[in-house]
Design a protein around this motif. Structure first.
Motif, PDB file in Angstrom:
ATOM      1  N   SER A   1      17.336   4.190   3.717  1.00 43.50           N
ATOM      2  CA  SER A   1      18.348   4.976   4.430  1.00 43.50           C
ATOM      3  C   SER A   1      19.237   4.061   5.271  1.00 43.50           C
ATOM      4  N   ALA A   2      18.576   3.095   5.941  1.00 42.99           N
ATOM      5  CA  ALA A   2      19.345   2.157   6.763  1.00 42.99           C
ATOM      6  C   ALA A   2      20.286   1.348   5.878  1.00 42.99           C
TER       7      ALA A   2
ATOM      8  N   SER B   1       0.857  -1.185   0.000  1.00 44.91           N
ATOM      9  CA  SER B   1       0.000   0.000   0.000  1.00 44.91           C
ATOM     10  C   SER B   1       0.889   1.229   0.000  1.00 44.91           C
ATOM     11  N   GLU B   2       0.275   2.356  -0.360  1.00 47.38           N
ATOM     12  CA  GLU B   2       1.030   3.595  -0.422  1.00 47.38           C
ATOM     13  C   GLU B   2       1.623   3.955   0.946  1.00 47.38           C
ATOM     14  N   ALA B   3       0.934   3.519   1.998  1.00 47.06           N
ATOM     15  CA  ALA B   3       1.360   3.873   3.352  1.00 47.06           C
ATOM     16  C   ALA B   3       2.717   3.267   3.708  1.00 47.06           C
ATOM     17  N   GLU B   4       3.067   2.197   2.997  1.00 47.39           N
ATOM     18  CA  GLU B   4       4.333   1.541   3.330  1.00 47.39           C
ATOM     19  C   GLU B   4       5.551   2.292   2.799  1.00 47.39           C
ATOM     20  N   ARG B   5       5.280   3.378   2.082  1.00 45.56           N
ATOM     21  CA  ARG B   5       6.396   4.080   1.455  1.00 45.56           C
ATOM     22  C   ARG B   5       7.379   4.638   2.485  1.00 45.56           C
ATOM     23  N   ALA B   6       6.836   5.211   3.579  1.00 43.11           N
ATOM     24  CA  ALA B   6       7.698   5.797   4.602  1.00 43.11           C
ATOM     25  C   ALA B   6       8.617   4.717   5.195  1.00 43.11           C
TER      26      ALA B   6
ATOM     27  N   PRO C   1      30.490   6.272  -0.602  1.00 42.64           N
ATOM     28  CA  PRO C   1      31.219   7.168   0.289  1.00 42.64           C
ATOM     29  C   PRO C   1      30.614   8.575   0.411  1.00 42.64           C
ATOM     30  N   ARG C   2      29.830   8.995  -0.582  1.00 46.24           N
ATOM     31  CA  ARG C   2      29.347  10.380  -0.528  1.00 46.24           C
ATOM     32  C   ARG C   2      28.096  10.474   0.341  1.00 46.24           C
ATOM     33  N   PRO C   3      27.709  11.710   0.702  1.00 49.24           N
ATOM     34  CA  PRO C   3      26.494  11.871   1.514  1.00 49.24           C
ATOM     35  C   PRO C   3      25.305  11.175   0.858  1.00 49.24           C
ATOM     36  N   ASP C   4      24.422  10.631   1.674  1.00 49.35           N
ATOM     37  CA  ASP C   4      23.287   9.866   1.172  1.00 49.35           C
ATOM     38  C   ASP C   4      22.342  10.748   0.361  1.00 49.35           C
ATOM     39  N   LYS C   5      22.277  10.481  -0.938  1.00 46.82           N
ATOM     40  CA  LYS C   5      21.329  11.225  -1.775  1.00 46.82           C
ATOM     41  C   LYS C   5      20.311  10.277  -2.391  1.00 46.82           C
ATOM     42  N   SER C   6      20.116   9.115  -1.746  1.00 45.63           N
ATOM     43  CA  SER C   6      19.203   8.134  -2.319  1.00 45.63           C
ATOM     44  C   SER C   6      17.798   8.729  -2.410  1.00 45.63           C
ATOM     45  N   ALA C   7      17.074   8.327  -3.448  1.00 46.23           N
ATOM     46  CA  ALA C   7      15.735   8.876  -3.640  1.00 46.23           C
ATOM     47  C   ALA C   7      14.805   7.807  -4.170  1.00 46.23           C
ATOM     48  N   LEU C   8      13.529   7.905  -3.763  1.00 50.93           N
ATOM     49  CA  LEU C   8      12.493   6.974  -4.215  1.00 50.93           C
ATOM     50  C   LEU C   8      11.555   7.712  -5.152  1.00 50.93           C
ATOM     51  N   TYR C   9      11.103   7.051  -6.163  1.00 51.85           N
ATOM     52  CA  TYR C   9      10.156   7.662  -7.091  1.00 51.85           C
ATOM     53  C   TYR C   9       9.054   6.669  -7.396  1.00 51.85           C
TER      54      TYR C   9
END
Lengths: 407, 436
Positions: B271-272, B259-264, B284-292
């Motif tokens: 992040s973990a 469900s959409e609620a599981e996105r968080a 090694p670089r700052p975390d810039k991971s992104a979800l779409y």
């Protein structure tokens, strides 16, 4: 000619006049911006690729499927192609200009991460690349046949370090310099980046992507045959021999490995057409929009002027009866139209600038050159005069006797 | 009464035929230009999988070396095998698939069909259920087949027909390069528009339908070359094994959430995950991971390009000129009938009756204009598709757009008719009667 009566007559037909002026303003705003986009797109699609006779340079990319001894297979193919009558020169490479897919890498003059790096197309010259594409050297020399090495990706022997690059890339890497042969640069800007040495500078050689920006002329050429099954064979046909070479090329490549699948055979000219299809399509779309717009606006002016002539038949008759010449009547309608068109143009110039501003900030559209705007203004004035001429001449033919009928 | 007025309107088309033709033509051209470009824009910005687009996610990770200085550039949407393998093993979400483009020579076992080059994708078994890909025969391979690196394939209906004709393709063998695959499923003509699952930005690779789907594990085991972008910012060992071990990026990853609620929750997991990889000395670089999700992804890769927007803008500018022109022409048409209006008013017609009658006439004009306009829009779309292969998948009109086109042109005609009609209602009967 007295303007006041025209103005007072206009005040009675304000709606119509406003409609025409609005139309002129919108048309001017759209066509001047379209024209500038058309020019930009067509200019991009006509850029020099460095290849001297694009329609005579043919490329074919057969997939070599018997993946044993590729070096030998490629040599056999090249020999067969060279033996075709009408073929002037032959090469094998990993990518072709404007071919839309290929290799790129970054290059820098220092092996420190903060050094600026340039992304450039990475070509392999399997021998005689300059000759086959007809590229011009501006400094240094091309590769000798004995400098060309085989690179096997399964073992990955490093490519030779003496390379050619394009003048634009050389200028970007070594700003302010004019002599480049012997200079050292690196593939990448990390401590383990490969060191390269310039042995020749090519005047111009476009990348497979032919980007819109200056990067389209950044390329580095290595003296190597890359042993994977996806190389491009390139032949240079003698003038007039293209058709016969095309057929013979197809047959020769088929014969060396029956059942081969080829990703088509194209001249560089055809590669160009495919690469710039989008640019040209947009340009032609805008051309047709412009033509239609001018037609629509002209029809609007004709329609409104005809209406006014019809509504004023009696007045025209009276004027003619009172001594106005046919020329006076024509001049009246021309002047009236000029007033309306000019008002429209005044607003249109502002609208054109405004629209250009919006398009520039929202979309990648160039600044509107002043001469395009001026040409647009002249075109609209001319359009107005030509469109109103028909109805005005008809008005002039009305008989003065009209004044005496139906009072 | 409205019916009668409309009928009258249609009959009046024949009066002043030149003017009528001009009005209809102006409307039709304006409608054709604006609707064809709007259709392309609409198809481009359409949701290819509306039923679950908010639950299908893809992601970006920043695995550039620490000293990489091209920070302004967008992260590409492709990942290393290391990351895709880890994400698959962690098995978060409802379903998941790694994915990369493959291609190969197909050897048809059929008279008269030559060897040909086919495009495909290597995916996990979940892919078909995630993308709601419709099967006409067979189905997806099993998770067990994924694990055992089975040589199985799902193929598209056109390819099945080309290879096996009318016979069932299920259980038959497909030879691609030097490998034989057993066909386990045939997909119905499945063409998500845009082909979101493997598109990246402006590449034309996303326009053709994929013909062959094989298990990701099988493709990797066979060292099948990557058809598509591969980017390396640090050195890789030679060969395919080197590529798999390297920090080169070349695979995509999609996950379907329950469900959409599981996105968080998934965001936290990601992040973990990045933190854990950092402890292992990667990323090694700052975390810039992104979800779409699908819609966000299409926006991120800018499916709707500037040229399409430019065309749409100009087309509506064009339509506005056509409208102004129609107002002028209608004004001319109605003004010519001032005397008739005078007589009708004198005989007792009210202003609102005149209003309704003349607006109906404008609507009649709009209806005729819309029919020609729709035909014109189809023609324009055909031209657009022919000129640019990238546009072909978008240059199709669906019922919504068709209805919009008809509605728009009638509406345009009615709006254009408002001012001339109001003018018509202001005719003073006495003046008209006197002048006759």
């Amino acid at each position: 000619m007295e303007i006041r009566p025209i103005l007072s007559a206009l005040r009675h037909n304000l709606t119509g006049a406003l409609l025409i002026a609005t139309q002129v303003a919108l048309t001017l705003a759209i066509i001047s911006n379209s024209a500038s986009v058309i020019r930009e797109r067509l200019a991009v699609s006509q850029r020099d690729s460095g290849v001297d006779a694009e329609s005579r340079i043919l490329t074919q990319r057969p997939i070599l499927f018997s993946q044993i001894d590729l070096a030998n297979l490629i040599q056999t193919d090249l020999d067969a192609l060279r033996a075709i009558p009408g073929v002037e020169s032959v090469t094998v490479t990993n990518q072709v200009p404007m071919g839309r897919s290929g290799w790129s890498s970054t290059f820098a003059t220092e092996r420190v991460p903060t050094a600026p790096n340039q992304s450039a197309g990475l070509y392999f010259d399997g021998g005689r690349l300059l000759e086959t594409f007809g590229l011009k050297l501006v400094e240094g020399r091309g590769f000798r046949d004995d400098e060309i090495v085989n690179i096997d990706p399964k073992v990955q022997n490093p490519p030779p370090t003496g390379v050619l690059l394009t003048r634009r890339l050389a200028e970007a890497l070594f700003p302010g310099q004019s002599q480049f042969v012997g200079r050292v640069f690196y593939q990448g800007n990390t401590p383990d980046s490969e060191e390269l040495r310039v042995i020749g500078v090519i005047e111009r050689f476009t990348t497979p992507w032919a980007q819109t920006g200056p990067g389209n002329e950044y390329a580095v050429v290595f003296p190597a045959r890359y042993l994977n099954p996806f190389n491009h064979y390139v032949v240079r046909a003698a003038p007039g021999a293209e058709a016969q070479v095309r057929k013979a090329m197809e047959e020769a490549l088929e014969k060396n490995e029956p059942g081969r699948v080829s990703n088509g055979q194209y001249s560089i000219q055809e590669m160009r057409d495919r690469r710039y299809r989008g640019e040209r399509a947009l340009a032609w779309l805008l051309v047709s929009v412009t033509v239609f717009l001018l037609g629509v606006t002209a029809s609007g002016i004709v329609g409104m002027a005809s209406l006014w002539v019809n509504l004023r038949r009696k007045q025209i008759g009276v004027r003619r009866a009172l001594g106005a010449t046919r020329g006076d009547i024509v001049r009246y309608f021309l002047t009236e139209n000029l007033i309306i068109t000019s008002a429209g143009i005044a607003v249109g110039v502002l609208a054109a600038w405004g629209l250009n501003g919006v398009l520039m900030s929202e979309l990648s559209v160039p600044r509107l050159p002043l001469d395009y705007l001026l040409s647009g203004v002249l075109l609209m004035l001319l359009l107005g005069v030509v469109a109103v001429l028909g109805p005005a001449l008809r008005a002039a033919k009305l008989s003065p006797a009209l004044a005496t009928r139906s009072v | 009464m409205l019916g009668y007025y409309l009928q009258l309107g249609f009959r009046n088309l024949r009066r002043s035929p030149v003017l009528t033709a001009l009005i209809i033509l102006t409307l039709a051209v304006g409608v054709a230009a604006s609707m064809s470009t709007l259709t392309v824009l609409y198809m481009m910005s359409g949701d290819p999988i509306p039923q679950k687009s908010s639950r299908l996610l893809t992601l970006k990770l920043d695995n550039y070396p620490l000293d990489f200085n091209d920070t302004d550039e967008k992260l590409p949407g492709i990942l290393t095998w290391t990351d895709v393998r880890n994400l698959r093993e962690d098995a978060k979400g409802l379903r998941r698939t790694g994915l990369y483009g493959i291609s190969g020579i197909v050897y048809p076992n059929k008279e008269g069909v030559k060897n040909f080059f086919a495009d495909g994708v290597a995916v996990d078994a979940d892919f078909f259920a995630m993308m709601d890909a419709p099967f006409i025969a067979g189905g997806a391979w099993t998770a067990a087949e994924d694990r055992s690196e089975a040589r199985v394939a799902v193929i598209a209906a056109p390819l099945a027909e080309k290879l096996f004709g009318k016979e069932s393709a299920i259980g038959r063998n497909l030879r691609m390069d030097s490998e034989e695959f057993r066909v386990v499923g045939v997909l119905h003509d499945w063409k998500p528009t845009p082909k979101f699952y493997r598109m990246d930005g402006n590449s034309s690779a996303g326009s053709d339908a994929d013909d062959i789907f094989i298990p990701l594990s099988t493709a990797l085991a066979a060292h099948r070359d990557v058809s598509g972008n591969t980017s390396c910012y640090s050195n890789a060992d030679p060969g395919f094994e080197g590529l798999m071990r390297s920090e080169c990026i070349w695979l995509r990853y999609w996950v379907e959430l329950g469900s959409e609620a599981e996105r968080a929750e998934y965001r936290d997991y990601l992040s973990a995950y990045v933190q854990r990889q950092k402890q292992l000395g990667r990323l090694p670089r700052p975390d810039k991971s992104a979800l779409y999700n699908v819609r966000e992804w299409l926006q991120e890769i800018e499916v709707v390009d500037d040229d399409t927007r430019l065309q749409t803008w100009l087309a509506f500018g064009f339509l506005s000129v056509c409208l102004v022109n129609t107002i002028g022409l209608l004004l001319a048409k109605f003004t010519a009938r001032t005397a008739e209006i005078g007589v009708r008013r004198a005989l007792g017609a009210t202003r609102s009756q005149i209003f309704l009658q003349y607006l109906s006439e404008a609507a009649a004009l709009g209806l005729v204009g819309s029919i020609i306009g729709v035909a014109g829009a189809f023609g324009m779309l055909h031209l657009l598709a022919k000129q640019s292969p990238n546009l072909e998948q978008y240059a199709r009109m669906d019922p919504t757009m068709l209805a919009t086109t008809v509605l728009l042109s009638v509406l345009a005609a009615v709006i254009a008719g408002l001012l001339p009609t109001l003018r018509a209602t202001q005719v003073v009967p006495a003046l008209q009667l006197k002048s006759q």
